[in-house]
Design an enzyme around this catalytic site. Structure first.
Site, mmCIF file in Angstrom:
data_model
loop_
_atom_site.group_PDB
_atom_site.id
_atom_site.type_symbol
_atom_site.label_atom_id
_atom_site.label_comp_id
_atom_site.label_asym_id
_atom_site.label_seq_id
_atom_site.Cartn_x
_atom_site.Cartn_y
_atom_site.Cartn_z
ATOM 1 N N TYR A 143 0.866 -1.187 0.000
ATOM 2 C CA TYR A 143 0.000 0.000 0.000
ATOM 3 C C TYR A 143 0.897 1.229 0.000
ATOM 4 O O TYR A 143 1.871 1.298 0.747
ATOM 5 C CB TYR A 143 -0.894 0.000 1.242
ATOM 6 N N ASP A 238 9.373 3.043 -0.494
ATOM 7 C CA ASP A 238 8.324 3.660 0.311
ATOM 8 C C ASP A 238 8.540 3.251 1.759
ATOM 9 O O ASP A 238 8.167 2.162 2.182
ATOM 10 C CB ASP A 238 6.945 3.233 -0.195
ATOM 11 N N LYS A 266 4.511 8.781 8.935
ATOM 12 C CA LYS A 266 4.318 8.117 10.227
ATOM 13 C C LYS A 266 5.338 8.551 11.298
ATOM 14 O O LYS A 266 5.191 9.628 11.854
ATOM 15 C CB LYS A 266 4.245 6.602 10.009
HETATM 16 C C1 LIG Z 1 0.581 4.525 5.775
HETATM 17 C C2 LIG Z 1 1.298 4.340 4.499
HETATM 18 C C3 LIG Z 1 1.149 5.239 3.433
HETATM 19 C C4 LIG Z 1 0.135 6.345 3.442
HETATM 20 O O1 LIG Z 1 0.372 7.269 4.439
HETATM 21 P P1 LIG Z 1 -0.838 8.236 4.938
HETATM 22 O O2 LIG Z 1 -0.168 9.143 5.888
HETATM 23 O O3 LIG Z 1 -1.853 7.322 5.545
HETATM 24 O O4 LIG Z 1 -1.359 8.916 3.734
HETATM 25 C C5 LIG Z 1 1.948 5.076 2.330
HETATM 26 N N1 LIG Z 1 2.835 4.073 2.256
HETATM 27 C C6 LIG Z 1 2.992 3.171 3.243
HETATM 28 C C7 LIG Z 1 4.014 2.100 3.116
HETATM 29 C C8 LIG Z 1 2.212 3.270 4.393
HETATM 30 O O5 LIG Z 1 2.349 2.346 5.353
#
Ligand SMILES: *Cc1c(COP(=O)(O)O)cnc(C)c1O
Length: 428
Positions: A143, A238, A266
């Site tokens: 994701y 990512d 995060k």
């Molecule tokens: C949480 C997450 C996102 C999206 O981040 P948001 O702050 O929820 O938009 C993108 N990539 C990864 C790997 C994630 O875990």
């Protein structure tokens, strides 16, 4: 008697779609009523009915120092008193940018945004603008936020484009996204051999944390690095979840990969909305105002949010932080696995740094299909038994778990003891 949680959820559904501001919070996967939280402190959260839980969600990763870390809260209060936002540069955002670029070898320049979604969406636009190519490669089960070009699932064949995984995403968008199997090196090699000169970028979670937890197979990330280098494609790691969560130098340090671009979120906001993307100066300088790739944000680099992030980054990069967090997380997964085994429940668990996966399967999955083959019903029963015990896990069998520095060994042992009782009930 209806509980306050039930009451709030019922009311919320009247004015918020599904009663929640992000779908996984709605408990649809596990069933039941989501808990509304009133307070958090250290490793614990209190719901609207006053019930206390040991929290292994940590707001889905950011709270690596636990809830309401006093140093973070103080920094937020002090910074807020000086003004909430300016929409103009501040010294605070320079401070976090200097920290990040000084800390990660591949990060020569960085730009701040307000969420992980913004970071990945912007990184992809930048990669496309930089290469002049459109094709994006991602992996099933990863994701990367909810931008159109990322809400694509695998097509019927290896080289066929995918299809939208959400209504509202134009089918045309999916023509530019290929979705491959995580950890499938042969597939990556085959696609690059066939279409290497069309590929703008590969985006990957270096440890997949959005299909439960899946570790990268030996050589998988290296294979992405080599193919991107050879074919002039941009490698985007990512690290929105893994950044400052799996180790002090993120997953890229742990696995020895230098990406072209990194996305963060995060943990780097310490519980406030901060995201970032950065990498090679040559690529980053294609961004407006230096270059032709447009990207902007009213609240980007917000001083209050950045203040929380800075405190968190300083604490998690202190010597020994990840040794302690990693040991605690290992203690948890080893204890859970032993408790399940003693009860005769088919179960496995593993961790990377402060991140863990629990699986109702004999061994840890290595890809999306194996994650989907885990016993979801068993997880859901376990989930609700643990909730009754006062342990708050992510309300879905397909999410990773998080341990914070505020979790004590006693917290971990209490969690294992609770799990032991739940496994026995599950087996009985
Ligand atoms: C949480 C997450 C996102 C999206 O981040 P948001 O702050 O929820 O938009 C993108 N990539 C990864 C790997 C994630 O875990």
């Amino acid at each position: 008697m209806t509980s306050r949680n039930d009451q709030l959820f019922e009311q919320s559904q009247k004015c918020i779609p599904g009663g929640v501001n992000s779908p996984v919070r709605a408990f649809r996967s596990v069933g039941g009523t989501p808990r509304f939280f009133a307070k958090g402190e250290g490793s614990r959260v209190w719901d609207a009915d006053g019930k206390v839980y040991l929290d292994y969600v940590g707001s889905w990763g950011p709270l690596i120092l636990g809830h309401a870390d006093p140093d973070t809260v103080r920094a937020v209060q002090e910074t807020a008193a000086l003004g909430l936002t300016f929409g103009a540069p501040t010294a605070k955002e320079l401070e976090i940018a200097e920290f990040l670029t000084g800390w990660l070898p591949g990060l020569e320049k960085v730009r701040l945004v307000s969420s992980g979604t913004e970071a990945t969406m912007s990184a992809i636009r930048l990669a496309r603008g930089h290469t002049g190519r459109d094709l994006l490669i991602k992996f099933e089960g990863c994701y990367h936020g909810h931008a159109d070009s990322l809400l694509i699932k695998a097509g019927s064949g290896l080289l066929t484009f995918g299809s939208p995984s959400s209504a509202g995403v134009p089918a045309d968008t999916s023509k530019h996204t290929l979705v491959l199997d995580y950890n499938n090196i042969e597939q990556v090699n085959a696609v690059f051999a066939e279409r290497g000169n069309e590929i703008a970028c590969v985006i990957v979670e270096p440890v997949a944390g959005n299909m439960n937890l899946v570790k990268p197979a030996p050589g998988f990330l290296q294979c992405l690095r080599e193919n991107c280098t050879k074919h002039g494609a941009v490698l985007i790691l990512d690290e929105v979840m893994t950044g400052f969560r799996v180790g002090p130098k993120c997953a890229q340090g742990l696995y020895g990969i230098v990406p072209d671009l990194t996305t963060l979120g995060k943990v780097i906001g310490g519980g406030m909305p901060v995201g970032a993307f950065g990498g090679k100066a040559e690529i980053m300088d294609k961004l407006a105002p230096n270059g032709p790739v447009y990207q902007a944000g009213t609240l980007s680099g917000n001083p209050v949010a950045v203040a929380a992030g800075l405190v968190t980054l300083r604490k998690v990069t202190a010597p020994g932080f990840f040794d302690a967090l990693g040991a605690k997380t290992r203690r948890l997964v080893e204890g859970l696995a032993a408790a399940a085994k003693a009860a005769g429940v088919v179960f496995s668990a593993q961790s990377v740094g402060g991140m863990f996966g629990i699986y109702f399967s004999a061994k840890a999955p290595t890809g999306y299909a194996e994650v989907m083959a885990c016993d979801k019903e068993a997880f859901n029963r376990f989930y609700h038994l643990m909730l009754l015990e006062g342990v708050y896990l992510a309300p879905s069998a397909f999410e990773a778990g998080f341990v914070s520095a505020a979790h004590s060994d006693a917290d971990i042992d209490a969690t294992i003891a609770a799990a032991r009782r739940c496994f026995v009930k599950l087996a009985g």
